[in-house]
Structure formats: C-alpha cells, structure tokens
Scaffold this motif. Structure first.
Motif, PDB file in Angstrom:
ATOM      1  N   PRO A 221       0.677  -1.189   0.151  1.00 24.68           N
ATOM      2  CA  PRO A 221      -0.021  -0.207   0.149  1.00 24.68           C
ATOM      3  C   PRO A 221       0.795   1.431  -0.049  1.00 24.68           C
ATOM      4  N   VAL A 222       2.044   1.188   0.695  1.00 23.57           N
ATOM      5  CA  VAL A 222       2.913   2.353   0.745  1.00 23.57           C
ATOM      6  C   VAL A 222       3.499   2.755  -0.730  1.00 23.57           C
ATOM      7  N   LEU A 223       3.702   1.454  -1.340  1.00 21.65           N
ATOM      8  CA  LEU A 223       4.406   1.789  -2.699  1.00 21.65           C
ATOM      9  C   LEU A 223       3.401   2.367  -3.518  1.00 21.65           C
ATOM     10  N   LEU A 224       2.082   1.730  -3.666  1.00 15.83           N
ATOM     11  CA  LEU A 224       1.047   2.441  -4.240  1.00 15.83           C
ATOM     12  C   LEU A 224       0.580   3.879  -4.030  1.00 15.83           C
ATOM     13  N   LEU A 225       0.767   4.391  -2.652  1.00 13.56           N
ATOM     14  CA  LEU A 225       0.459   5.715  -2.381  1.00 13.56           C
ATOM     15  C   LEU A 225       1.628   6.439  -3.173  1.00 13.56           C
ATOM     16  N   GLY A 226       3.018   6.035  -3.050  1.00 14.91           N
ATOM     17  CA  GLY A 226       4.034   6.787  -3.602  1.00 14.91           C
ATOM     18  C   GLY A 226       3.890   6.867  -4.971  1.00 14.91           C
ATOM     19  N   VAL A 227       3.418   5.919  -5.474  1.00 21.60           N
ATOM     20  CA  VAL A 227       3.099   5.941  -7.058  1.00 21.60           C
ATOM     21  C   VAL A 227       2.311   7.025  -7.505  1.00 21.60           C
ATOM     22  N   ALA A 228       1.003   7.147  -6.716  1.00 13.87           N
ATOM     23  CA  ALA A 228       0.018   8.072  -6.864  1.00 13.87           C
ATOM     24  C   ALA A 228       0.534   9.563  -6.627  1.00 13.87           C
ATOM     25  N   LEU A 229       1.269   9.570  -5.418  1.00 13.09           N
ATOM     26  CA  LEU A 229       1.838  11.087  -5.186  1.00 13.09           C
ATOM     27  C   LEU A 229       2.855  11.372  -6.435  1.00 13.09           C
ATOM     28  N   ALA A 230       3.679  10.675  -6.790  1.00 14.39           N
ATOM     29  CA  ALA A 230       4.539  10.881  -7.659  1.00 14.39           C
ATOM     30  C   ALA A 230       4.201  11.311  -8.773  1.00 14.39           C
ATOM     31  N   SER A 231       2.916  10.628  -9.295  1.00 15.49           N
ATOM     32  CA  SER A 231       2.405  10.977 -10.613  1.00 15.49           C
ATOM     33  C   SER A 231       1.693  12.481 -10.482  1.00 15.49           C
ATOM     34  N   GLY A 232       1.287  12.809  -9.280  1.00 14.48           N
ATOM     35  CA  GLY A 232       0.485  13.938  -9.167  1.00 14.48           C
ATOM     36  C   GLY A 232      -0.839  13.542  -8.995  1.00 14.48           C
ATOM     37  N   ALA A 233      -1.185  12.463  -9.279  1.00 11.84           N
ATOM     38  CA  ALA A 233      -2.821  11.793  -9.263  1.00 11.84           C
ATOM     39  C   ALA A 233      -3.368  12.206  -7.926  1.00 11.84           C
ATOM     40  N   ILE A 234      -2.636  12.185  -6.900  1.00  6.78           N
ATOM     41  CA  ILE A 234      -2.790  12.702  -5.507  1.00  6.78           C
ATOM     42  C   ILE A 234      -1.917  14.145  -5.191  1.00  6.78           C
ATOM     43  N   GLY A 235      -2.211  14.947  -4.564  1.00  6.61           N
ATOM     44  CA  GLY A 235      -1.483  15.988  -4.194  1.00  6.61           C
ATOM     45  C   GLY A 235      -1.334  17.138  -5.427  1.00  6.61           C
ATOM     46  N   HIS A 236      -0.154  17.663  -5.528  1.00  2.71           N
ATOM     47  CA  HIS A 236      -0.031  18.902  -6.555  1.00  2.71           C
ATOM     48  C   HIS A 236       1.017  18.411  -7.600  1.00  2.71           C
ATOM     49  N   PRO A 237       0.496  18.211  -8.880  1.00  2.76           N
ATOM     50  CA  PRO A 237       1.187  17.687 -10.047  1.00  2.76           C
ATOM     51  C   PRO A 237       2.063  19.166 -10.514  1.00  2.76           C
TER      52      PRO A 237
END
Length: 304
Positions: free
Chosen positions: A142-158
């Motif tokens: 789950p941490v890895l998948l959260l990191g992928v979502a944050l890195a892409s900008g899908a979550i947070g600020h792109p």
C-alpha cells in the motif's frame, strides 16, 4: 586422450556475460535504462514513433551480433525462443505506454511510475512459480502504491503543464507490461546466449509497438536527423546494452533482489530530469518518489 563418451558430456560453450556476477550486470543495466526517458523526451516524437523506431534502430546493431553469437554457440532452444517472443510482445506495449507517460508527466516521474513493476513482478512469481514474496511485501505494497499516486501527481500537486491522470494510467500500464517482460525473461534465461534473446524480443517488440503505435498515435518513419540521433543513442544504451546486461542477471537473481536493483532507475532518472531537462517535480511528487524508494528498499532488505 579423451574418449568419445567424454566429449559428448562436455557442456556447450558459455558466453562471457553468462558467467559474470549478476549484481553488477543488473546495476549497469539500470544505469543505462535510467537515461532512456530523457532521450525520448529530447527526441520530441510521439509515443508510437519513439517505441517503433527504438526497436528498428536497435535491430540494426542486434541482428549481426546475434548471428555471430549463434555461429559461436549454436541455436537457442525453441522453448526459450518462445519465451523471448512473448516477452518481447509485452515489451512493445511497455515502450508505447511509457513514451506516452513521459509526454504526460515528464521523464523523471514516468520512470518512477514504471516501478509499479516492483509490485507486479513478485505477484507473477507467486502465481506461476509459487515463490512467495513474504509478509513484508504485503505490508509495504500500500505504501508503494501511495507513493506512485503522489509521484504522478494524481494525489497532491502535479507539476504545472503535466497530465497526472493519464500519466499514471499509462505509466502503470507500462510497469505491468515491463514486469511481464522481466518475469518471462527470467523464466527463459539462464543459458549461454545473451544477444539472441534480446534480438528476438526486440523484433517482437517492434511488431507490437508498430501495430499499437500506428492505431493509436501514428508513426513518423522519418522524424528528422535530430530526433533520430537521440533515439539512436537511447536504443544503443537504454535498450541494446541494457537488455543484454539484464537478461543474464535476472536469470540468476531472486525476484525481489531483481526488483531492488532495478530501483536505481527512478533515482537516476529523477536526477537526470532535474539536472538536464529542467523538470521541476512538486514537493508532493518528490515525497511520492521517496515513498517508492523506501518501500522497495524495505521490501528487499536482507532477511526478507
């Protein structure tokens, strides 16, 4: 004087890379792959053109080398060549999706997204070879998948100007296809041949990327000398050399160890993107990259 029976028991000659230490080979392959996204972005061509031409340019170097290897070592087993073909078909899908992800979210983040293969690779090993990834893998997933979502900008600020939703979709698709390629390469590897399997896989990837690229983005066979130059450099280092080094390494490394060593790709790609392309990931994207790195490191620590 050696008898006839003894001569027939001698093993086939092995290639030099097949006998080299697998960890340095995997590290060198990761370093080569990490620069690939930068060269794709510098070429400025669309995803289908980048994927198809990188295969065609790579084959110019691979075909004569593979023929020389065949003359020296003999033919590669038919069963292994089947693995090469199927793996190459997946590699072609990876090339097209990854190139589109580079356009959507930048070279550094696209390489981070490609590391979704780290989550997929052990699952394939579990399903096919019953190799269990262990409890640490499941806790970290789950941490890895959260990191992928944050890195892409899908979550947070792109990053301004990026397309995080499509970027994460194509990046994740590329990662799944790349995981399939790595897994099949490991299953079909372990022999003396190092150039022939890469040549066959690249040929299959060229067919797949050509069909997918023609239907989706179109393919420009003559994009100009500048784009061709960048794609040639990328093909020779990020594809020919990287895959030639990676094949013998993956055949002798455990799945989780392979994933850990391939972790060098996003780290180096992030440095190259910031240093040479002027990419400026946001704070949340950097946080996502850190999460991906830490998740994979934790999963693959000794004692797993």
């Amino acid at each position: 004087m050696t008898g006839t029976g003894e001569r027939t028991q001698q093993t086939a000659p092995r290639g030099r890379l097949a006998d080299a230490a697998p960890v340095p080979l995997a590290v060198a392959a990761s370093a080569c792959i990490s620069a690939s996204a930068m060269f794709v972005k510098l070429s400025g061509v669309n995803a289908g053109t980048a994927a198809f031409l990188r295969c065609g340019l790579a084959l110019v170097a691979l075909v004569p080398l593979a023929l020389l290897e065949r003359r020296r070592l003999g033919p590669r087993p038919v069963r292994a060549q089947r693995f090469d073909l199927v793996a190459g078909a997946l590699l072609g899908v990876d090339f097209v999706f990854w190139a589109q992800s580079i356009h959507d979210v930048g070279s550094s983040i696209a390489t981070v997204l490609l590391n979704i293969q780290i989550a997929v690779f052990p699952l394939l090993a579990l399903a096919v070879t019953r190799t269990r990834p262990g409890a640490r893998y499941w806790r970290t997933l789950p941490v890895l998948l959260l990191g992928v979502a944050l890195a892409s900008g899908a979550i947070g600020h792109p990053e301004p100007g990026s397309s995080p939703v499509s970027g994460v979709f194509y990046g994740a698709g590329a990662g799944v296809a790349f995981a399939g390629y790595l897994f099949l390469t490991r299953l079909g590897g372990g022999g003396a041949h190092t150039l022939h399997p890469v040549c066959v896989s690249t040929l299959a990837a060229g067919v797949t990327s050509g069909v997918l690229g023609a239907v989706w983005t179109g393919i420009d066979p003559a994009p100009g000398w500048g784009p061709l130059g960048w794609l040639t450099v990328m093909s020779l280092f990020g594809q020919v050399l990287a895959l030639v080094l990676m094949g013998p390494a993956l055949a002798r490394l455990a799945p989780v160890t392979s994933a850990a060593l391939l972790l060098l790709q996003p780290v180096l790609a992030l440095v190259l993107g910031v240093a040479f392309l002027g990419e400026r990931p946001t704070a949340t994207q950097f946080a996502g990259c850190v999460l991906v790195v830490l998740a994979v490191w934790h999963t693959s620590r000794p004692g797993h």
